[in-house]
Motif scaffolding. Structure first.
Motif, PDB file in Angstrom:
ATOM      1  N   ILE A   1     -61.568 -19.078 -21.737  1.00  9.85           N
ATOM      2  CA  ILE A   1     -60.742 -18.520 -22.809  1.00  9.85           C
ATOM      3  C   ILE A   1     -59.365 -18.241 -22.207  1.00  9.85           C
ATOM      4  CG2 ILE A   1     -61.401 -16.124 -22.368  1.00  9.85           C
ATOM      5  CD1 ILE A   1     -61.419 -15.678 -25.406  1.00  9.85           C
ATOM      6  N   ALA A   2     -58.337 -18.305 -23.038  1.00 14.21           N
ATOM      7  CA  ALA A   2     -56.986 -17.978 -22.569  1.00 14.21           C
ATOM      8  C   ALA A   2     -56.284 -17.181 -23.654  1.00 14.21           C
ATOM      9  CB  ALA A   2     -56.197 -19.249 -22.254  1.00 14.21           C
ATOM     10  N   GLU A   3     -55.417 -16.272 -23.241  1.00 21.14           N
ATOM     11  CA  GLU A   3     -54.639 -15.482 -24.194  1.00 21.14           C
ATOM     12  C   GLU A   3     -53.162 -15.590 -23.854  1.00 21.14           C
ATOM     13  OE1 GLU A   3     -57.727 -12.054 -25.672  1.00 21.14           O
ATOM     14  OE2 GLU A   3     -56.129 -11.471 -24.317  1.00 21.14           O
ATOM     15  N   LEU A   4     -52.359 -15.827 -24.895  1.00 18.90           N
ATOM     16  CA  LEU A   4     -50.912 -15.896 -24.765  1.00 18.90           C
ATOM     17  C   LEU A   4     -50.305 -14.818 -25.641  1.00 18.90           C
ATOM     18  CD1 LEU A   4     -52.083 -18.952 -24.742  1.00 18.90           C
ATOM     19  CD2 LEU A   4     -49.714 -19.567 -24.811  1.00 18.90           C
TER      20      LEU A   4
ATOM     21  N   ARG B   1     -53.981 -28.767 -25.385  1.00 13.20           N
ATOM     22  CA  ARG B   1     -55.087 -29.505 -26.020  1.00 13.20           C
ATOM     23  C   ARG B   1     -55.190 -30.911 -25.434  1.00 13.20           C
ATOM     24  NH1 ARG B   1     -55.483 -30.414 -31.951  1.00 13.20           N
ATOM     25  NH2 ARG B   1     -57.674 -30.674 -31.481  1.00 13.20           N
ATOM     26  N   GLY B   2     -54.040 -31.539 -25.238  1.00 11.16           N
ATOM     27  CA  GLY B   2     -54.034 -32.881 -24.648  1.00 11.16           C
ATOM     28  C   GLY B   2     -54.496 -32.876 -23.201  1.00 11.16           C
ATOM     29  N   TYR B   3     -54.164 -31.821 -22.464  1.00 13.88           N
ATOM     30  CA  TYR B   3     -54.555 -31.748 -21.059  1.00 13.88           C
ATOM     31  C   TYR B   3     -56.075 -31.652 -20.880  1.00 13.88           C
ATOM     32  CZ  TYR B   3     -49.666 -30.827 -19.693  1.00 13.88           C
ATOM     33  OH  TYR B   3     -48.318 -30.907 -19.468  1.00 13.88           O
ATOM     34  N   VAL B   4     -56.750 -30.940 -21.771  1.00 20.01           N
ATOM     35  CA  VAL B   4     -58.196 -30.742 -21.608  1.00 20.01           C
ATOM     36  C   VAL B   4     -59.032 -31.694 -22.464  1.00 20.01           C
ATOM     37  CG1 VAL B   4     -57.949 -28.330 -20.926  1.00 20.01           C
ATOM     38  CG2 VAL B   4     -58.324 -28.896 -23.324  1.00 20.01           C
ATOM     39  N   ALA B   5     -58.386 -32.482 -23.325  1.00 23.16           N
ATOM     40  CA  ALA B   5     -59.121 -33.386 -24.225  1.00 23.16           C
ATOM     41  C   ALA B   5     -59.923 -34.429 -23.457  1.00 23.16           C
ATOM     42  CB  ALA B   5     -58.165 -34.060 -25.191  1.00 23.16           C
ATOM     43  N   SER B   6     -59.427 -34.867 -22.306  1.00 29.34           N
ATOM     44  CA  SER B   6     -60.131 -35.897 -21.537  1.00 29.34           C
ATOM     45  C   SER B   6     -61.487 -35.413 -21.025  1.00 29.34           C
ATOM     46  CB  SER B   6     -59.272 -36.363 -20.366  1.00 29.34           C
ATOM     47  OG  SER B   6     -59.035 -35.283 -19.488  1.00 29.34           O
ATOM     48  N   SER B   7     -61.661 -34.093 -20.923  1.00 28.49           N
ATOM     49  CA  SER B   7     -62.951 -33.547 -20.494  1.00 28.49           C
ATOM     50  C   SER B   7     -63.842 -33.192 -21.682  1.00 28.49           C
ATOM     51  CB  SER B   7     -62.745 -32.329 -19.588  1.00 28.49           C
ATOM     52  OG  SER B   7     -62.009 -31.340 -20.253  1.00 28.49           O
ATOM     53  N   GLY B   8     -63.449 -33.620 -22.889  1.00 29.03           N
ATOM     54  CA  GLY B   8     -64.279 -33.414 -24.072  1.00 29.03           C
ATOM     55  C   GLY B   8     -64.159 -32.046 -24.702  1.00 29.03           C
ATOM     56  N   VAL B   9     -63.094 -31.315 -24.391  1.00 33.01           N
ATOM     57  CA  VAL B   9     -62.896 -29.970 -24.930  1.00 33.01           C
ATOM     58  C   VAL B   9     -61.867 -30.029 -26.048  1.00 33.01           C
ATOM     59  CG1 VAL B   9     -62.120 -27.633 -24.382  1.00 33.01           C
ATOM     60  CG2 VAL B   9     -63.470 -28.919 -22.722  1.00 33.01           C
ATOM     61  N   ASP B  10     -62.166 -29.394 -27.181  1.00 31.63           N
ATOM     62  CA  ASP B  10     -61.248 -29.336 -28.320  1.00 31.63           C
ATOM     63  C   ASP B  10     -60.809 -27.886 -28.506  1.00 31.63           C
ATOM     64  OD1 ASP B  10     -59.786 -29.932 -30.572  1.00 31.63           O
ATOM     65  OD2 ASP B  10     -61.522 -29.951 -31.906  1.00 31.63           O
ATOM     66  N   LEU B  11     -59.553 -27.602 -28.184  1.00 32.16           N
ATOM     67  CA  LEU B  11     -59.043 -26.232 -28.241  1.00 32.16           C
ATOM     68  C   LEU B  11     -58.530 -25.873 -29.633  1.00 32.16           C
ATOM     69  CD1 LEU B  11     -56.929 -25.943 -24.953  1.00 32.16           C
ATOM     70  CD2 LEU B  11     -59.299 -25.270 -25.341  1.00 32.16           C
TER      71      LEU B  11
ATOM     72  N   ARG C   1     -59.498 -20.806 -27.669  1.00 35.57           N
ATOM     73  CA  ARG C   1     -60.933 -21.028 -27.472  1.00 35.57           C
ATOM     74  C   ARG C   1     -61.245 -22.493 -27.666  1.00 35.57           C
ATOM     75  NH1 ARG C   1     -63.713 -15.688 -30.007  1.00 35.57           N
ATOM     76  NH2 ARG C   1     -62.121 -14.289 -29.241  1.00 35.57           N
ATOM     77  N   SER C   2     -62.516 -22.846 -27.503  1.00 40.99           N
ATOM     78  CA  SER C   2     -62.934 -24.231 -27.636  1.00 40.99           C
ATOM     79  C   SER C   2     -63.921 -24.399 -28.787  1.00 40.99           C
ATOM     80  CB  SER C   2     -63.592 -24.701 -26.341  1.00 40.99           C
ATOM     81  OG  SER C   2     -64.128 -25.984 -26.505  1.00 40.99           O
ATOM     82  N   ARG C   3     -63.769 -25.495 -29.531  1.00 44.53           N
ATOM     83  CA  ARG C   3     -64.729 -25.826 -30.585  1.00 44.53           C
ATOM     84  C   ARG C   3     -65.999 -26.428 -29.995  1.00 44.53           C
ATOM     85  NH1 ARG C   3     -61.789 -25.675 -35.332  1.00 44.53           N
ATOM     86  NH2 ARG C   3     -59.621 -26.270 -35.119  1.00 44.53           N
TER      87      ARG C   3
END
Length: 115
Positions: A28-31, A50-60, A84-86
């Motif tokens: 989780i991250a908070e801004l 979202r683009g940075y973590v999409a390759s690992s199958g995570v949808d933020l 968070r992640s879906r």
């Protein structure tokens, strides 16, 4: 958890890297942003992350909320973005080793054991 503070002058791509790394480590991250330009940078930052973590199958996705912040002895209203992640987040910590399977029981055929 460490809240990432986004300013109007924050570089969105650098902040996105910080969001992606925080998310990978903590799940989780908070801004936090104060002012319209800072909110704009925060939203761009999340879109890039979202683009940075999409390759690992995570949808933020993010959930916005209001927060009161003390700035120079003055209370200001800011926006906090909880990222968070879906999808289930892959575990980055090493897993415990599982015990090896126990050997099978000896079979019995007829009246005698096979030896």
């Amino acid at each position: 958890m460490n809240v990432l503070k986004i300013a109007a002058t924050s570089a969105a791509s650098l902040a996105a890297g910080a969001v992606a790394n925080t998310f990978r480590e903590e799940g989780i991250a908070e801004l936090q942003a104060i002012g319209p330009k800072a909110v704009n940078q925060a939203v761009k930052c999340i879109a890039i992350a979202r683009g940075y973590v999409a390759s690992s199958g995570v949808d933020l996705y993010f959930v916005p909320s209001f927060v009161e912040v003390d700035v120079s002895d003055e209370t200001r209203t800011g926006i906090r973005f909880t990222v968070r992640s879906r999808t289930p987040v892959p575990i980055l910590r090493p897993r415990r080793k599982e015990a090896p399977p126990s050997p099978p029981e000896p079979r019995q055929t007829g009246e005698w054991n096979d030896i």
